[in-house]
Scaffold this motif. Structure first.
Motif, PDB file in Angstrom:
ATOM      1  N   GLU A  56       0.828  -1.208   0.000  1.00  0.00           N
ATOM      2  CA  GLU A  56       0.000   0.000   0.000  1.00  0.00           C
ATOM      3  C   GLU A  56       0.864   1.261   0.000  1.00  0.00           C
ATOM      4  O   GLU A  56       0.563   2.227  -0.706  1.00  0.00           O
ATOM      5  N   GLU A  58       3.913   1.604  -1.190  1.00  0.00           N
ATOM      6  CA  GLU A  58       4.528   1.765  -2.518  1.00  0.00           C
ATOM      7  C   GLU A  58       3.522   2.336  -3.506  1.00  0.00           C
ATOM      8  O   GLU A  58       3.850   3.229  -4.305  1.00  0.00           O
ATOM      9  N   ALA A  59       2.294   1.856  -3.462  1.00  0.00           N
ATOM     10  CA  ALA A  59       1.256   2.361  -4.364  1.00  0.00           C
ATOM     11  C   ALA A  59       0.942   3.829  -4.060  1.00  0.00           C
ATOM     12  O   ALA A  59       0.857   4.651  -4.981  1.00  0.00           O
ATOM     13  N   TRP A  64      -0.575   5.450  -7.359  1.00  0.00           N
ATOM     14  CA  TRP A  64      -1.190   4.416  -8.190  1.00  0.00           C
ATOM     15  C   TRP A  64      -2.401   3.853  -7.453  1.00  0.00           C
ATOM     16  O   TRP A  64      -2.301   3.392  -6.318  1.00  0.00           O
ATOM     17  N   GLU A  65      -3.546   3.902  -8.100  1.00  0.00           N
ATOM     18  CA  GLU A  65      -4.774   3.335  -7.539  1.00  0.00           C
ATOM     19  C   GLU A  65      -4.825   1.865  -7.943  1.00  0.00           C
ATOM     20  O   GLU A  65      -4.989   1.541  -9.121  1.00  0.00           O
ATOM     21  N   VAL A  66      -4.642   0.982  -6.973  1.00  0.00           N
ATOM     22  CA  VAL A  66      -4.564  -0.446  -7.284  1.00  0.00           C
ATOM     23  C   VAL A  66      -5.427  -1.267  -6.329  1.00  0.00           C
ATOM     24  O   VAL A  66      -5.824  -0.806  -5.263  1.00  0.00           O
ATOM     25  N   THR A  86      -9.829   2.814  -7.870  1.00  0.00           N
ATOM     26  CA  THR A  86      -9.310   1.676  -8.641  1.00  0.00           C
ATOM     27  C   THR A  86     -10.400   1.157  -9.570  1.00  0.00           C
ATOM     28  O   THR A  86     -11.562   1.040  -9.175  1.00  0.00           O
ATOM     29  N   VAL A 151      -1.404  -7.740  -7.697  1.00  0.00           N
ATOM     30  CA  VAL A 151      -1.709  -6.311  -7.747  1.00  0.00           C
ATOM     31  C   VAL A 151      -2.205  -5.969  -9.145  1.00  0.00           C
ATOM     32  O   VAL A 151      -1.649  -6.441 -10.137  1.00  0.00           O
ATOM     33  N   ALA A 154      -2.636  -0.454 -12.174  1.00  0.00           N
ATOM     34  CA  ALA A 154      -1.678   0.443 -12.823  1.00  0.00           C
ATOM     35  C   ALA A 154      -1.124  -0.296 -14.049  1.00  0.00           C
ATOM     36  O   ALA A 154      -1.689  -1.300 -14.476  1.00  0.00           O
ATOM     37  N   GLN A 158       4.271  -1.547 -13.012  1.00  0.00           N
ATOM     38  CA  GLN A 158       3.986  -0.842 -11.763  1.00  0.00           C
ATOM     39  C   GLN A 158       3.285  -1.760 -10.767  1.00  0.00           C
ATOM     40  O   GLN A 158       3.574  -1.730  -9.564  1.00  0.00           O
ATOM     41  N   ASP A 159       2.362  -2.572 -11.264  1.00  0.00           N
ATOM     42  CA  ASP A 159       1.707  -3.572 -10.408  1.00  0.00           C
ATOM     43  C   ASP A 159       2.761  -4.474  -9.778  1.00  0.00           C
ATOM     44  O   ASP A 159       2.718  -4.767  -8.583  1.00  0.00           O
ATOM     45  N   VAL A 162       4.696  -2.788  -6.973  1.00  0.00           N
ATOM     46  CA  VAL A 162       3.928  -2.748  -5.725  1.00  0.00           C
ATOM     47  C   VAL A 162       3.974  -4.113  -5.045  1.00  0.00           C
ATOM     48  O   VAL A 162       4.204  -4.217  -3.835  1.00  0.00           O
TER      49      VAL A 162
END
Length: 174
Positions: A56, A58-59, A64-66, A86, A151, A154, A158-159, A162
């Motif tokens: 969380e 890192e996002a 980044w909305e993940v 997200t 994840v 994004a 990027q996923d 995270v």
């Protein structure tokens, strides 16, 4: 006539063998896959909380909305997080990435890469309920699979970033 026919067949077989031998000799033996870790005890709730907090963070650090899903070594959901904005597809996709990593004992990107390479990797498309997209990683505790994290929301890299932030917490023994 029979002798001529036998001679022609023998000659054709010999020519076929000569033509195929260089091709066989040029093929390198397939490298043995690296040993896969064994399934271990399920991730504890405390461990899952630490993994989730790091993921969380890192996002959030990158805006980044993940969606983040953590499964235990038996495939049961332990924790789930979805950012306010997200996309809804992230819910099932994050769970699918975690499940894919867990069931194949590989990062979900490995299946993504195998399909992208074509050839025999295309067989993976025939499998039901896999999510061969980057962003699913194994969670290892003492070298054994305690669970997996997925994840989504994004870009795939990027996923994965995270997810890695989450798995690194336990890998470092924090």
């Amino acid at each position: 006539m029979v002798r001529v026919w036998a001679f022609v067949c023998a000659l054709l077989c010999a020519l076929a063998l000569v033509a195929v031998t260089p091709v066989i000799a040029q093929q390198a033996p397939a490298a043995a896959p690296p040993p896969q870790p064994a399934y271990g005890s399920p991730i504890t709730l405390d461990q899952a909380k630490r993994v989730m907090a790091a993921a969380e963070l890192e996002a959030a650090k990158n805006s980044w909305e993940v969606a983040i899903t953590i499964l235990d070594s038996g495939g049961n959901m332990v924790m789930f997080h979805k950012g306010d904005n997200t996309q809804l597809s992230g819910i099932s996709t994050s769970a699918g990435k975690a499940r894919t990593a867990l069931e194949f004992k590989l990062p979900s990107k490995a299946l993504d890469d195998a399909i992208a390479a074509g050839g025999a990797g295309m067989r993976l498309l025939a499998l039901k309920d896999i999510t061969p997209l980057q962003g699913g990683l194994l969670i290892l505790v003492d070298g054994k699979i305690a669970g997996a994290i997925g994840v989504s929301g994004a870009l795939s890299a990027q996923d994965d970033q995270v997810a890695k932030a989450g798995t690194d917490v336990l890998a470092k023994g924090m």
